[in-house]
Design an enzyme around this catalytic site. Structure first.
Site, PDB file in Angstrom:
ATOM      1  N   GLU A 109      59.191  61.491  32.863  1.00  0.00           N
ATOM      2  CA  GLU A 109      59.010  60.593  34.233  1.00  0.00           C
ATOM      3  C   GLU A 109      57.870  59.599  33.748  1.00  0.00           C
ATOM      4  OE1 GLU A 109      57.969  63.283  37.210  1.00  0.00           O
ATOM      5  OE2 GLU A 109      59.447  64.746  36.400  1.00  0.00           O
ATOM      6  N   LYS A 111      54.400  57.804  34.172  1.00  0.00           N
ATOM      7  CA  LYS A 111      53.315  58.133  34.615  1.00  0.00           C
ATOM      8  C   LYS A 111      52.590  57.051  35.374  1.00  0.00           C
ATOM      9  CE  LYS A 111      48.853  60.404  33.292  1.00  0.00           C
ATOM     10  NZ  LYS A 111      48.113  59.868  34.268  1.00  0.00           N
ATOM     11  N   ASP A 113      50.451  55.013  37.794  1.00  0.00           N
ATOM     12  CA  ASP A 113      48.954  54.756  37.539  1.00  0.00           C
ATOM     13  C   ASP A 113      48.228  54.742  39.220  1.00  0.00           C
ATOM     14  OD1 ASP A 113      46.427  54.594  36.650  1.00  0.00           O
ATOM     15  OD2 ASP A 113      46.977  52.601  36.028  1.00  0.00           O
ATOM     16  N   TYR A 218      57.060  63.403  43.094  1.00  0.00           N
ATOM     17  CA  TYR A 218      57.469  63.910  41.808  1.00  0.00           C
ATOM     18  C   TYR A 218      57.486  65.452  41.515  1.00  0.00           C
ATOM     19  CZ  TYR A 218      52.711  62.573  41.057  1.00  0.00           C
ATOM     20  OH  TYR A 218      51.073  62.624  40.887  1.00  0.00           O
ATOM     21  N   LYS A 307      49.783  59.613  27.271  1.00  0.00           N
ATOM     22  CA  LYS A 307      49.164  57.965  27.633  1.00  0.00           C
ATOM     23  C   LYS A 307      49.432  56.801  26.641  1.00  0.00           C
ATOM     24  CE  LYS A 307      45.330  58.361  30.166  1.00  0.00           C
ATOM     25  NZ  LYS A 307      44.763  58.145  31.465  1.00  0.00           N
ATOM     26  N   CYS A 401      11.283  44.346  27.069  1.00  0.00           N
ATOM     27  CA  CYS A 401      12.406  44.758  28.174  1.00  0.00           C
ATOM     28  C   CYS A 401      12.655  43.382  29.047  1.00  0.00           C
ATOM     29  CB  CYS A 401      11.857  45.912  28.955  1.00  0.00           C
ATOM     30  SG  CYS A 401      12.779  46.168  30.385  1.00  0.00           S
ATOM     31  N   CYS A 404      10.885  44.590  32.688  1.00  0.00           N
ATOM     32  CA  CYS A 404       9.243  44.732  32.909  1.00  0.00           C
ATOM     33  C   CYS A 404       8.433  44.282  31.651  1.00  0.00           C
ATOM     34  CB  CYS A 404       9.124  46.070  32.992  1.00  0.00           C
ATOM     35  SG  CYS A 404       9.432  47.000  31.420  1.00  0.00           S
ATOM     36  N   CYS A 417      13.299  50.892  26.422  1.00  0.00           N
ATOM     37  CA  CYS A 417      12.232  50.255  27.039  1.00  0.00           C
ATOM     38  C   CYS A 417      11.277  51.729  27.293  1.00  0.00           C
ATOM     39  CB  CYS A 417      12.312  49.941  28.392  1.00  0.00           C
ATOM     40  SG  CYS A 417      11.148  49.494  29.408  1.00  0.00           S
ATOM     41  N   CYS A 422       9.630  51.394  34.653  1.00  0.00           N
ATOM     42  CA  CYS A 422      10.395  50.124  34.750  1.00  0.00           C
ATOM     43  C   CYS A 422      11.113  50.190  35.882  1.00  0.00           C
ATOM     44  CB  CYS A 422      11.071  50.131  33.372  1.00  0.00           C
ATOM     45  SG  CYS A 422      12.132  48.708  33.133  1.00  0.00           S
TER      46      CYS A 422
HETATM   47  S1  IVH Z   1      53.292  66.060  37.700  1.00  0.00           S
HETATM   48  C1  IVH Z   1      50.535  70.029  37.209  1.00  0.00           C
HETATM   49  N1  IVH Z   1      54.548  63.642  37.708  1.00  0.00           N
HETATM   50  O1  IVH Z   1      49.196  61.957  36.256  1.00  0.00           O
HETATM   51  C2  IVH Z   1      50.652  68.475  37.244  1.00  0.00           C
HETATM   52  N2  IVH Z   1      52.089  63.629  37.540  1.00  0.00           N
HETATM   53  O2  IVH Z   1      48.043  64.775  34.692  1.00  0.00           O
HETATM   54  C3  IVH Z   1      51.424  67.831  38.463  1.00  0.00           C
HETATM   55  N3  IVH Z   1      51.281  61.409  37.578  1.00  0.00           N
HETATM   56  O3  IVH Z   1      47.209  63.940  38.038  1.00  0.00           O
HETATM   57  C4  IVH Z   1      51.613  66.463  38.253  1.00  0.00           C
HETATM   58  N4  IVH Z   1      52.771  60.301  37.215  1.00  0.00           N
HETATM   59  O4  IVH Z   1      48.250  61.966  39.448  1.00  0.00           O
HETATM   60  C5  IVH Z   1      53.185  64.125  37.606  1.00  0.00           C
HETATM   61  N5  IVH Z   1      55.764  61.742  37.309  1.00  0.00           N
HETATM   62  C6  IVH Z   1      54.545  62.411  37.404  1.00  0.00           C
HETATM   63  C7  IVH Z   1      53.427  61.866  37.388  1.00  0.00           C
HETATM   64  C8  IVH Z   1      52.172  62.199  37.377  1.00  0.00           C
HETATM   65  C9  IVH Z   1      51.671  60.331  37.604  1.00  0.00           C
HETATM   66  C10 IVH Z   1      49.651  61.662  37.633  1.00  0.00           C
HETATM   67  C11 IVH Z   1      49.129  62.763  38.606  1.00  0.00           C
HETATM   68  C12 IVH Z   1      48.413  63.704  37.858  1.00  0.00           C
HETATM   69  C13 IVH Z   1      48.579  63.017  36.373  1.00  0.00           C
HETATM   70  C14 IVH Z   1      49.039  64.044  35.361  1.00  0.00           C
END
Ligand code: IVH
Length: 660
Positions: A109, A111, A113, A218, A307, A401, A404, A417, A422
């Site tokens: 899936e 991730k 943000d 999710y 990541k 510094c 100061c 410093c 300061c």
């Molecule tokens: S599952 C037990 N699915 O990324 C973990 N997390 O470390 C359950 N996140 O803090 C989360 N997309 O905020 C899951 N498709 C996705 C996600 C997702 C983003 C975030 C979530 C979590 C971190 C995962």
């Protein structure tokens, strides 16, 4: 048709239209028809307010303004995954899984943000939305969650369920929010994630509604209760219930080659997605397998977060500015015209220290590449020497510094410093004290702290807690109003209840980071115990070695620091670790809000601790939201307030019966 039925019909039309629009991506009515239904519903609700329903889509505009968010305890801890950064780590993850599970299948899936949120539905109706917080307790942000159009207020089935997902802001809404910020002469959001986090924690839900947040579902924490056997079935079920899932991008994979291919493809598409993603979440699909894999002490073993590598962006170095940190350390910072790095607008990056600059031979006018280091401050990665122009100018390290004017001293790679007094040091330590991982006092930007310092309102940490006495003066300062000062003072007041680890971190003891502060708080439980800790004992604690141990002992043997702590104690700051394991099985206590007042047979803190260990919130003032007031002898105004608001008052005997 009677009014109630018509209201119900309109709600159904609107909910169906939202479902088709957000979930199915396939609207069947026009915007005009939608508006007509909506306006008719609005009119009926205005005329017959008692017929207005909890799940009415008109609730999405917000309106309610809170003093603060109540704390809530999650029924299942909200965990996150460990992060990995390359293919090798993907292979290792797969190897670890294969030791326990033969032939594992994965779901992949994007991730998202943003920030994770938990939604609770009872009988198919949204009753609570909460932030993750520290994973054990979060904040009740229901009024704000209701403003998110992609969150269904009513599910397609009348079930009880908790759903987890990401609260995020699309790139488009982020641009719009910043246009608005610019118009109002306010600081812009650095990136969509900060914008989402800031918007969802607004006390005025009307502001949240304007920010146009989104929710991507999710995860179901207890899928087996719904007869679900795999994570992919969870995702399908969520979509069926009315949630937006990432159904077009979520995928299954059978091996690491497929995982790597998916990551490759997604990283190419990433730029064109309407929202930011920062990686790929890999989960073992089969729930039986997940169970077999279980958890480590911190994270699930059945999933991991890959990541994307940090983006590197080129820009021209315009200037180097020096800042002085809490410890007096001087940091050279590269200043350049703003560039986007990993979704944030950045105009400053750290050059760490003079040796770093010398090694890289940094010169003003050079083309440099910038990267976000981890999640925090961007750094200069390299100088493009081949693109250097003759006009580039070497820079000289300062010897005094910048604040100061004291003569700097050099220790290893860093300049310091040496002036303990300061102003820069004080300002930095005040900024650190209010920061997110420390006392988390909202409303104090760096600028405000600097101004308050210069105006003599804030000279030491303890001054935060007496700022109240300047209330009337502060309200007259330019850029402040009645409301913003009230909010500031309320967040200061709320911070008094923080669990001990925040205070320990906030004190700024050298080498004591957020994690060490938490370990110390868990181990020693109270500030008094920590003050008495000796070096040999400290060293037996995991993660604490000679350097940190010595720094802690030094800090607490300094009388000035002990005086500060005593003063904070007098001012009412909590000095205990309160994030204990919570037993949520006592329904009479769990999730209820208590106020304790009057003289009881034991100190009030002991009652507070017990109640909190059973999942109660213990607050200091009686409001409509209070469920019980535990009143001892000579209870005063709080008891009167409880009577006035008709809140249940209990004595110590009744309390004892409740906790049995
Ligand atoms: S599952 C037990 N699915 O990324 C973990 N997390 O470390 C359950 N996140 O803090 C989360 N997309 O905020 C899951 N498709 C996705 C996600 C997702 C983003 C975030 C979530 C979590 C971190 C995962």
């Amino acid at each position: 048709m009677n009014i109630e039925d018509r209201i119900s019909e309109l709600i159904n039309y609107i909910n169906k239209a939202s479902y088709e629009y957000y979930v199915l991506d396939n609207p069947t009515i026009t915007d005009q028809e939608y508006d007509d239904y909506y306006n008719e519903l609005l009119l009926l609700e205005e005329k017959y307010p008692n017929l207005k329903r909890e799940d009415s889509p008109t609730n999405r505009v917000g309106g309610e303004v809170l003093d603060k968010f109540e704390k809530v305890t999650h029924a299942h801890p909200m965990l996150s995954f460990d992060d990995i950064f390359n293919n090798e780590e993907i292979m290792l993850f797969d190897e670890r899984i294969r030791k326990v599970v033969s032939n594992p299948k994965y779901t992949l899936e994007p991730k998202m943000d943003g920030l994770s949120g938990s939604l609770i539905y009872k009988n198919g109706i949204l009753v609570r939305g909460a932030t993750r917080g520290d994973g054990i307790t979060g904040e009740d942000i229901t009024i704000n969650i209701k403003t998110i159009k992609s969150v269904p207020l009513k599910l397609t089935e009348d079930i009880d369920i908790e759903v987890r997902g990401e609260i995020y802001m699309s790139k488009l809404s982020f641009e719009k929010a910043n246009i608005e910020k610019r118009k109002n002469n306010e600081n812009e959001f650095a990136n969509p994630r900060n914008a989402a986090a800031g918007s969802v924690r607004q006390l005025d839900s009307k502001i949240t509604a304007k920010r146009n947040l989104d929710f991507m579902a999710y995860f179901i924490p207890n899928p087996e209760d719904y007869g679900i056997k795999t994570q992919s079935e969870s995702l399908e079920y969520l979509r069926k219930l009315g949630f937006v899932t990432n159904h077009k991008l979520n995928k299954k994979a059978n091996n690491t080659n497929e995982i790597i291919k998916y990551i490759d493809d997604l990283s190419k598409k990433r730029k064109d997605l309407p929202y930011n993603i920062d990686g790929v979440v890999i989960k073992v699909d089969n729930l039986e397998d997940e169970k077999k894999l279980g958890f480590t002490s911190r994270v699930p073993r059945w999933g991991i977060a890959y990541k994307f590598p940090a983006e590197e962006v080129l820009t021209t170095l315009q200037e180097i500015k020096f800042t002085v940190g809490r410890t007096g350390k001087i940091t050279p910072n590269a200043i350049f015209s703003p560039v986007h790095v990993d979704g944030s607008l950045v105009s400053k990056a750290t050059l760490h220290n003079f040796d770093y600059c010398k090694d890289k031979d940094v010169r003003i006018g050079d083309i440099i590449s910038i990267r976000k280091a981890g999640d925090v401050i961007p750094e200069v990665v390299e100088v493009k020497l081949e693109r250097r122009k003759d006009s580039s100018t070497p820079f000289k390290m300062i010897d005094k510094c910048p604040i100061c004017n004291s003569q700097l001293i050099k220790k290893d790679a860093n300049h310091f410093c040496p002036n303990e007094n300061c102003p820069a040091r004080y300002i930095e330590s005040l900024i650190h004290f209010v920061s997110r991982d420390a006392m988390y006092i909202e409303g104090f930007g760096d600028r405000i702290i600097e101004d308050f310092y210069n105006m003599n309102y804030l000279r030491s940490i303890e001054d935060f807690y007496t700022l109240n006495k300047y209330k009337d003066e502060l309200k007259t300062l330019e850029g402040f109003g009645e409301k913003s000062i009230e909010n500031l003072l309320t967040s200061i007041d709320n911070s008094k209840n923080n669990s001990l680890e925040r205070l320990i971190f906030g004190l700024g003891i050298r080498y004591v980071g957020k994690k060490t502060a938490k370990i110390l708080a868990m181990y020693y439980k109270t500030m008094d115990n920590l003050i008495k800790a000796d070096f040999d004992e400290l060293k037996t604690i995991p993660d604490i070695g000679d350097v940190i141990g010595k720094s802690i002992v030094d800090y607490f043997s300094n009388e000035k620091n002990i005086n500060l702590i005593n003063r904070l104690k007098e001012l009412g700051l909590n000095m205990r670790y309160t994030l204990m394991d919570v037993d949520t099985t006592n329904d009479k206590i769990n999730g209820k809000t208590f106020v304790i007042t009057g003289t009881l047979s034991k100190p009030r803190d002991e009652f507070k601790e017990k109640l909190e260990s059973l999942g109660a919130n213990v607050t200091t003032s009686v409001t409509k939201k209070t469920d019980y007031v535990l009143a001892g002898e000579k209870a005063g105004s709080k008891l009167d307030k409880a009577k006035e608001l008709n809140i249940k008052i209990i004595n110590e005997d009744e309390y004892l019966k409740m906790i049995e």
